[in-house]
Write an enzyme that holds these catalytic residues in place. Structure first.
Site, PDB file in Angstrom:
ATOM      1  N   ARG A   1     -12.531 -12.103 -15.627  1.00  0.00           N
ATOM      2  CA  ARG A   1     -12.035 -12.198 -14.244  1.00  0.00           C
ATOM      3  C   ARG A   1     -11.019 -13.340 -14.094  1.00  0.00           C
ATOM      4  O   ARG A   1     -10.187 -13.314 -13.202  1.00  0.00           O
ATOM      5  CB  ARG A   1     -13.215 -12.345 -13.278  1.00  0.00           C
ATOM      6  CG  ARG A   1     -14.012 -13.589 -13.428  1.00  0.00           C
ATOM      7  CD  ARG A   1     -15.378 -13.486 -12.760  1.00  0.00           C
ATOM      8  NE  ARG A   1     -16.309 -12.666 -13.540  1.00  0.00           N
ATOM      9  CZ  ARG A   1     -17.552 -12.380 -13.157  1.00  0.00           C
ATOM     10  NH1 ARG A   1     -18.003 -12.837 -11.996  1.00  0.00           N
ATOM     11  NH2 ARG A   1     -18.334 -11.650 -13.908  1.00  0.00           N
TER      12      ARG A   1
ATOM     13  N   LYS B   1     -22.285 -15.955 -26.853  1.00  0.00           N
ATOM     14  CA  LYS B   1     -23.135 -14.763 -26.765  1.00  0.00           C
ATOM     15  C   LYS B   1     -24.233 -14.838 -27.836  1.00  0.00           C
ATOM     16  O   LYS B   1     -23.928 -15.042 -29.003  1.00  0.00           O
ATOM     17  CB  LYS B   1     -22.296 -13.491 -26.959  1.00  0.00           C
ATOM     18  CG  LYS B   1     -21.417 -13.156 -25.770  1.00  0.00           C
ATOM     19  CD  LYS B   1     -20.724 -11.830 -25.942  1.00  0.00           C
ATOM     20  CE  LYS B   1     -19.806 -11.529 -24.762  1.00  0.00           C
ATOM     21  NZ  LYS B   1     -20.509 -11.223 -23.517  1.00  0.00           N
TER      22      LYS B   1
HETATM   23  N1  BES Z   1     -16.904  -8.685 -22.047  1.00  0.00           N
HETATM   24  C1  BES Z   1     -18.086  -8.959 -21.321  1.00  0.00           C
HETATM   25  C2  BES Z   1     -18.669  -7.720 -20.633  1.00  0.00           C
HETATM   26  C3  BES Z   1     -19.204  -6.633 -21.523  1.00  0.00           C
HETATM   27  C4  BES Z   1     -20.541  -6.619 -21.892  1.00  0.00           C
HETATM   28  C5  BES Z   1     -18.404  -5.601 -21.917  1.00  0.00           C
HETATM   29  C6  BES Z   1     -21.030  -5.592 -22.677  1.00  0.00           C
HETATM   30  C7  BES Z   1     -18.876  -4.564 -22.717  1.00  0.00           C
HETATM   31  C8  BES Z   1     -20.203  -4.566 -23.084  1.00  0.00           C
HETATM   32  C9  BES Z   1     -17.807  -9.992 -20.228  1.00  0.00           C
HETATM   33  O1  BES Z   1     -16.814 -10.908 -20.483  1.00  0.00           O
HETATM   34  C10 BES Z   1     -19.058 -10.768 -20.001  1.00  0.00           C
HETATM   35  O2  BES Z   1     -19.494 -11.408 -20.910  1.00  0.00           O
HETATM   36  N2  BES Z   1     -19.601 -10.678 -18.789  1.00  0.00           N
HETATM   37  C11 BES Z   1     -20.797 -11.363 -18.433  1.00  0.00           C
HETATM   38  C12 BES Z   1     -20.607 -11.948 -17.062  1.00  0.00           C
HETATM   39  C13 BES Z   1     -21.672 -12.937 -16.649  1.00  0.00           C
HETATM   40  C14 BES Z   1     -21.608 -14.171 -17.501  1.00  0.00           C
HETATM   41  C15 BES Z   1     -21.447 -13.294 -15.200  1.00  0.00           C
HETATM   42  C16 BES Z   1     -21.929 -10.336 -18.432  1.00  0.00           C
HETATM   43  O3  BES Z   1     -21.706  -9.187 -18.068  1.00  0.00           O
HETATM   44  O4  BES Z   1     -23.033 -10.689 -18.841  1.00  0.00           O
HETATM   45 ZN    ZN Z   2     -17.487 -12.647 -21.546  1.00  0.00          ZN
END
Ligand code: BES
Ligand code: ZN
Ligand code: ZN
Length: 491
Positions: free
Chosen positions: A342, A268
């Site tokens: 997921r 991230k």
């Molecule tokens: N834990 C995150 C989602 C999230 C983002 C929760 C902000 C709370 C606040 C999740 O694991 C994630 O990183 N999702 C990605 C998915 C993408 C790579 C398909 C996202 O939402 O960007």
């Molecule tokens: Zn994630």
């Protein structure tokens, strides 16, 4: 906070007093002098909602007037939120014990106000070395609350408190192993609750390819925790068995337990990593829900399935292009290691469907940033497969307790976004659009025919900016919703 039911005569009361003024009532029932009544009346002529503070040295009278003509859920939510404002004021006044009474109010309004005070009084302060203000004691007018109702509410609030505490804890102080230990020790103290903690070796034996892959970049071992609470008595079971065979089958509660989400090798960037200690809020919610149901002996049969690990880029971290074989044999092409939730949920959902013959599977997960972009921090993004009735019920309860959800579609057209050329599915969609829906569709594949509800709590689990009535940080959002859903469910 200590809660007591007390006889309170507002006119003669000695102490800091909160007075809730809803409907117009006879002036002589108010704990006010003539001039004060004039003031309150003239303010109410302008606007119904306001807080007035009267000095009754050495004590104070806090009078909250509110508009009781609004619809009940709005009215109650307004009271929860006003409680947060009041708390700021009584903090300035350093009030330690507050008595609560009122006139022209309903018992559920008093309870909503007390609930708001309780939710707002929580703060994550175990790492602060300076003293933090909390209300010590709340004395509630016994006319408004039975002791059973107060006790049941207190149990739920206590579980909400612990849910928030776990979510707020940094991963350095709560990892998969220590969280699992903590859940097991709570379960050991509860009647009718059992807990099984599976370690890495057992997870390998189960072939949970998703959970194991996400864990590969971490020094901390994964855990798979299964909690079970059966509150359905034999009598109830026999009665129900005559009508429908399936109804006493358990409800499976699956919770995303990413103890920390760095994104993995798709790390991230910038400040996107901040607050990712909250990525186990789904697991904390489902464990707390099961414990609350057990505390209050709800007549339901629950199994919580909690896959726990952090998502890190270390060591032999799983990578894009990897192909995983999940618990149920489905193969998944990894496209993005940040779509890890997921993967661990898929294993847990498939495990629930295969081993428990559930009447319903519900998951809670901080799954997608897209859910936050779609509806901001004001509700849960929900999807359902073969579960229209539970979803309708959840929507209704959500309106009542003001932890709302909005339904996203399960349309088959989205399926092609998660198809892979080289495996059964891909973990990140081909299209940047509808990210919340494609994530939900991915999970629904693993529930198969079992009625399934997916709750994406990414927007509500953790508030960066204070949001009434929860305040800042972990909220426990969804617990009141799910608890009341279970409470109202007919066997
Ligand atoms: N834990 C995150 C989602 C999230 C983002 C929760 C902000 C709370 C606040 C999740 O694991 C994630 O990183 N999702 C990605 C998915 C993408 C790579 C398909 C996202 O939402 O960007
Ligand atoms: Zn994630
Ligand atoms: Zn995540």
């Amino acid at each position: 906070m200590i809660y007591n039911r007390k006889k309170i005569d507002s006119k003669t009361f000695q102490g800091d007093l909160f007075f809730l003024y809803g409907d117009d009532v006879a002036e002589r029932t108010l704990p006010l002098g003539k001039k004060e009544i004039e003031l309150v009346k003239s303010r109410r002529a302008e606007k119904r909602d306001f807080l007035l503070v009267f000095d009754r040295l050495p004590y104070r009278l806090y009078l909250l007037s509110f508009d009781s003509e609004k619809a009940a859920p709005e009215c109650q939510e307004k009271l929860r939120c006003s409680a947060m404002q009041l708390l700021k004021r009584i903090e300035e006044d350093r009030v330690a014990t507050l008595a609560v009474t009122g006139e022209g109010v309903l018992p559920e309004e008093v309870l909503a106000f007390v609930e708001g005070l309780t939710l707002a009084d929580y703060s994550f302060d175990r790492y602060r070395t300076k003293d933090c203000y909390h209300l010590d004691t709340l004395d509630i007018d016994e006319r408004y609350l039975t002791s059973d109702d107060l006790e049941a509410s207190q149990q739920l609030w206590n579980r909400i408190f612990w849910c928030r505490e776990w979510v707020n804890l940094p991963v350095a102080d709560l990892n998969a192993a220590s969280f699992a230990d903590e859940l097991a020790s709570i379960a050991a103290d509860l009647q009718d609750v059992s807990c099984t903690v599976m370690d890495k070796r057992q997870i390998e034996a189960l072939r949970m390819g998703g959970l194991l892959a996400v864990n590969r970049g971490s020094v901390d071992e994964p855990r798979f925790v299964v909690l079970e609470y059966d509150g359905v008595t034999k009598l109830q079971r026999d009665k129900v068995a005559k009508n429908s065979a399936t109804h006493t089958n358990p409800i499976c509660l699956v919770g995303k337990g990413i103890m920390y989400d760095t994104g993995g090798l798709n790390i991230k960037p910038d400040d996107y990593m901040q607050e990712m200690k909250s990525d186990m809020a789904g697991a904390a919610t489902m464990a707390s829900l099961l414990f609350a149901a057990a505390d209050n002996h709800l007549p339901v049969h629950l199994v919580a399935l909690l896959p726990l690990t952090d998502n890190r880029p270390g060591f032999n971290a799983y990578a894009a292009d990897d192909i995983l074989t999940m618990y149920d044999g489905t193969t998944v092409e990894v496209v993005n290691t940040d779509a890890e939730g997921r993967l661990i949920l898929a294993d847990a959902i498939a495990y629930a469907a295969k081993n428990y013959n559930p009447s319903l599977i519900i998951d809670a997960a901080t799954l997608t940033g897209a859910a936050v972009r779609a509806i901001s921090t004001f509700g849960i993004a929900a999807m359902a497969q073969n579960a229209d009735n539970p979803l309708t019920m959840l929507k209704l309860v959500g309106q009542q307790v003001y932890e709302r959800l909005v339904e996203f579609p399960m349309w088959k057209e989205y399926d092609k976004f998660i198809e892979s050329d080289i495996a059964d599915l891909r973990n990140s969609a081909t299209s940047p659009q509808a990210g919340t829906i494609t994530a939900g569709k991915f999970l629904a594949h693993f529930a198969k025919e079992v009625p399934y509800v997916h709750l994406d709590i990414a927007g509500v689990a953790y508030f960066t900016k204070a949001q009434a009535p929860y305040g800042t940080g972990a909220s426990g959002y969804g617990l009141r919703l799910l608890y009341n859903f279970l409470k109202n469910r007919d066997l």
